[in-house]
Structures are given as C-alpha cells and as structure tokens.
Write a protein that holds these residues in place. Structure first.
Motif, short mmCIF file in Angstrom:
data_model
loop_
_atom_site.label_atom_id
_atom_site.label_comp_id
_atom_site.label_asym_id
_atom_site.label_seq_id
_atom_site.Cartn_x
_atom_site.Cartn_y
_atom_site.Cartn_z
N LEU A 104 20.16 17.30 33.83
CA LEU A 104 21.64 17.63 33.39
C LEU A 104 22.74 16.75 34.06
N LEU A 105 22.54 16.60 35.16
CA LEU A 105 23.58 15.51 36.01
C LEU A 105 23.44 14.27 35.31
N LEU A 106 22.43 13.58 35.38
CA LEU A 106 22.35 12.32 34.63
C LEU A 106 22.85 12.41 33.10
N GLY A 107 22.58 13.51 32.44
CA GLY A 107 23.02 13.76 31.21
C GLY A 107 24.59 13.45 30.94
N GLY A 144 21.65 5.61 44.10
CA GLY A 144 20.59 4.66 43.57
C GLY A 144 20.69 4.51 42.12
N GLU A 145 19.63 3.68 41.58
CA GLU A 145 19.57 3.56 40.04
C GLU A 145 18.81 4.39 39.47
N HIS A 146 19.41 4.85 38.17
CA HIS A 146 18.60 5.74 37.38
C HIS A 146 18.58 5.34 35.91
N ARG A 147 17.74 5.76 35.18
CA ARG A 147 17.43 5.42 33.78
C ARG A 147 18.27 6.64 33.12
N LEU A 148 18.97 6.28 31.94
CA LEU A 148 19.47 7.28 31.30
C LEU A 148 18.93 6.98 29.63
N GLY A 149 19.48 7.64 28.78
CA GLY A 149 19.11 7.75 27.44
C GLY A 149 19.32 6.39 26.88
#
Length: 361
Positions: A104-107, A144-149
């Motif tokens: 949800l946060l990364l969304g 850090g680094e995250h993947r998104l849509g």
C-alpha cells in the motif's frame, strides 16, 4: 547558509504517506508550494501475476506492486480485484510489518510519480509508535530501492515515522496561523480512524507518552455493529460496510434486498462504540483540565464528536478543515522542517537525531 538551504530545498524531494486502516492518504505533489493530496482504499489483493485488462471495458485504476514473491494489486479501484476474502481483516496490531502494508505504501509512492524520495514521512497508530523496535525496523525496511508497477523503480533515502495525530496538530497550527502558540501549549489530538481510535497528548510538539495511546474501537466497529443488526433483522449475512458508511454520512437509507432500510434502530448500540473509546481515553487524560487545545480529526470524526463533547463539556472541540487529509498534510510540513535540519546539519558536517515528536520528559 540561507542560499545553501534554498538550493538544498530545490534539489531534495520530501513526501508524506498515511497508510490508514480505511484509506491510504498521500501527498501527490508540492507544485508551487501547494500540497495536492490523494487517497485510495487500504486494500491490497495478492496475486501471482500482474493484472492485465481483459478484452472489453475500461481498465481499472490499480497497479501491481511486487513485494516478496507476490504482486499486490492496489489503487482507487482495488475493490474490483477483491475475492470472497476481505483483505481488511489483515489490519491487525502488527499491520505495519506485513507485506500488504508495504504494498500500500509503495502504491502511494507509485502514484506520486517521482524517481526518488530523499525523505519520506509515514504515520503509525500511537500504540504502535511506542514500540521503538517496530518503528526502527519499519523505517529501515522502507529505506532503499523498491520495485513499483510497470517495471519502475524508486529509491527512498531517509524514512521517519511519527504518531498519526501529530500531523493534525501541525495542520491546526498552520490553518489558524498560531503555530508559534501551539508549540508552547498542551494539546489533545483525537483521531478516530477506520480500525483504531488514537489520541495524543502533547506539550508543544512533543508527545507525552504516558497520556497517549490507541484502542481498537474505530469506525469499522461502528459499521460492523450496524451490519450485525441488519443481519439479525433480515436473517442474512449483510456485510456492505461502505453502504452503511455512506448512509451515516449522508443520512440516506441504504438499500438492502432492493428496499430502503432504516438503520435508526441500530444506532443506540453503535453509539456505544465511541462512548467506550472515549471512556478508555479518559483513563489517560482525566478531565483534560490542563489541556488548552482539543483537536478532532480523522474519517470517523463526525460520528465520534458527540461522545467527545459529552466527555469534555467545558472545552471547545476544534475540527480541522478537510479532516481526512489533516494528518498527512501535517506530516509533509513536519518533514520539510526535519529535512532542513537534516541537510543543513549534514552540510555543516554534523548529525541530527532520528526521532521527531517523541515523548516529553
């Protein structure tokens, strides 16, 4: 130094997210110093593959966020991805440690549409914020680094968690142009959310920990009480909580089995929910005789106000404009202040504390 700070402000990106139990609120942009707030339902539906639109109809407004070995569909139309299982039941006391929370946060970060974030401010229920190991672990997990849509990635530099109601206090001071006074006064901020009823007692901007806490008596409990009443009356398992929520806010009867249904008969029991929440809070704050400001925010403010007013008849209860976004707006302003301190201190070769708005001595 002033010129340096202005240059730093231009180069750095500060954002705020409030992952609530009902909705995810976030700052979408800060163009021309105007805060654009958006939100979507706090529903994250797991799948093994990203959603692909079928051959007809309008594409639903969601995004697939990879977390761990699964992809979580989140966004404004997340309810269209729901199955029989209700994803909201995952919102327990350790909710912020779940993969659903991170999705949800990364969304929210996805919809901000920025390549990186230098400082991200997030909110937590007051009771959770007292668990310092949990807070530290959450901050480190988000950094850090995250993947998104859609194959995108985002880099998040620093993360700071704050008690959810503290944002409302900052918003109140700014809205009423008395931030300097608020920084010297004792305040009680009450935040009835979807799952939790939070309250925060502060001296200025510092939390008084022993008088602040949370209880799991939020709007969901109100809606569930009324839904149970409808179920008993109609011999069914009625679970359309959104229809009940709309009925309470608009004072229009919901449609149950194609007929308008009068929920008035179930309100006396439902009103016990805010009474119980306020009674628990009074164990911590007493009659609030030493408190200057009582602020009421959150999506459940309209239903909880009568119980709060009855408990504190000598006080004026202050309601903020646009209460749903009050916390996240305050987070953004607090983040901007912290960012200046972080970057100016770094420019001078020093360090700054990781905490903001913690307990008063």
């Amino acid at each position: 130094m002033e010129k340096l700070l202005k240059e730093i402000d231009v180069e750095r990106i500060v954002r705020a997210v409030d992952v609530g139990r009902g909705n995810v609120k976030f700052i979408a942009s800060t163009k021309n110093e105007e805060l654009k707030c958006e939100m979507f339902p706090a529903e994250a539906h797991p799948t093994e593959v990203a959603h692909e639109q079928e051959g007809w109809g309008t594409k639903r407004k969601t995004v697939g966020i990879p977390v761990g070995e699964l992809i979580y569909e989140v966004g404004p139309d997340a309810n269209l991805a729901a199955d029989v299982f209700n994803a909201n039941v995952l919102q327990h006391d350790r909710y912020c440690e779940s993969d659903e929370y991170l999705a949800l946060l990364l969304g929210a970060v996805h919809y901000m549409d920025v390549p990186s974030i230098d400082l991200l401010v997030v909110g937590l229920p007051v009771a959770t914020f007292k668990l310092r190991k949990v807070v530290t672990s959450l901050e480190r997990r988000i950094e850090g680094e995250h993947r998104l849509g859609s194959g995108r990635k985002v880099s998040i530099g620093k993360v700071r968690a704050v008690p959810q109601p503290v944002g409302a206090l900052m918003s109140y001071g700014l809205q009423h142009n008395r931030l300097a006074e608020v920084r010297k006064e004792r305040s009680l901020i009450v935040d009835p959310g979807r799952r939790t009823y939070d309250w925060l007692v502060t001296q200025g901007m510092q939390q008084i920990e022993k008088r602040s806490s949370s209880v799991n008596r939020g709007m969901f409990d109100v809606l569930q009480s009324i839904a149970d009443g409808i179920g008993r009356s109609t011999s069914s398992q009625f679970r359309d909580y959104d229809a009940i929520d709309r009925a309470l806010r608009t004072r229009k009867r919901p449609v149950v089995f194609q007929q308008e249904y009068d929920i008035e008969q179930h309100l006396p029991l439902a009103r016990k929910i805010p009474e119980q929440a306020v009674a628990e809070m009074m164990r911590y704050v007493g009659d609030a005789g030493d408190i200057k400001n009582i602020l009421l925010v959150g999506g459940g403010a309209f239903f909880f106000k009568p119980a709060l007013k009855a408990a504190f008849p000598r006080h004026t209860i202050q309601e903020l404009k646009d209460p749903v976004f009050a916390n996240v707006r305050g987070f953004q302003h607090a983040g901007a202040d912290l960012a200046r301190a972080l970057w100016s201190t770094a420019a001078d070769g020093g360090t700054v504390s990781r905490s903001i708005s913690t307990e008063a001595p």
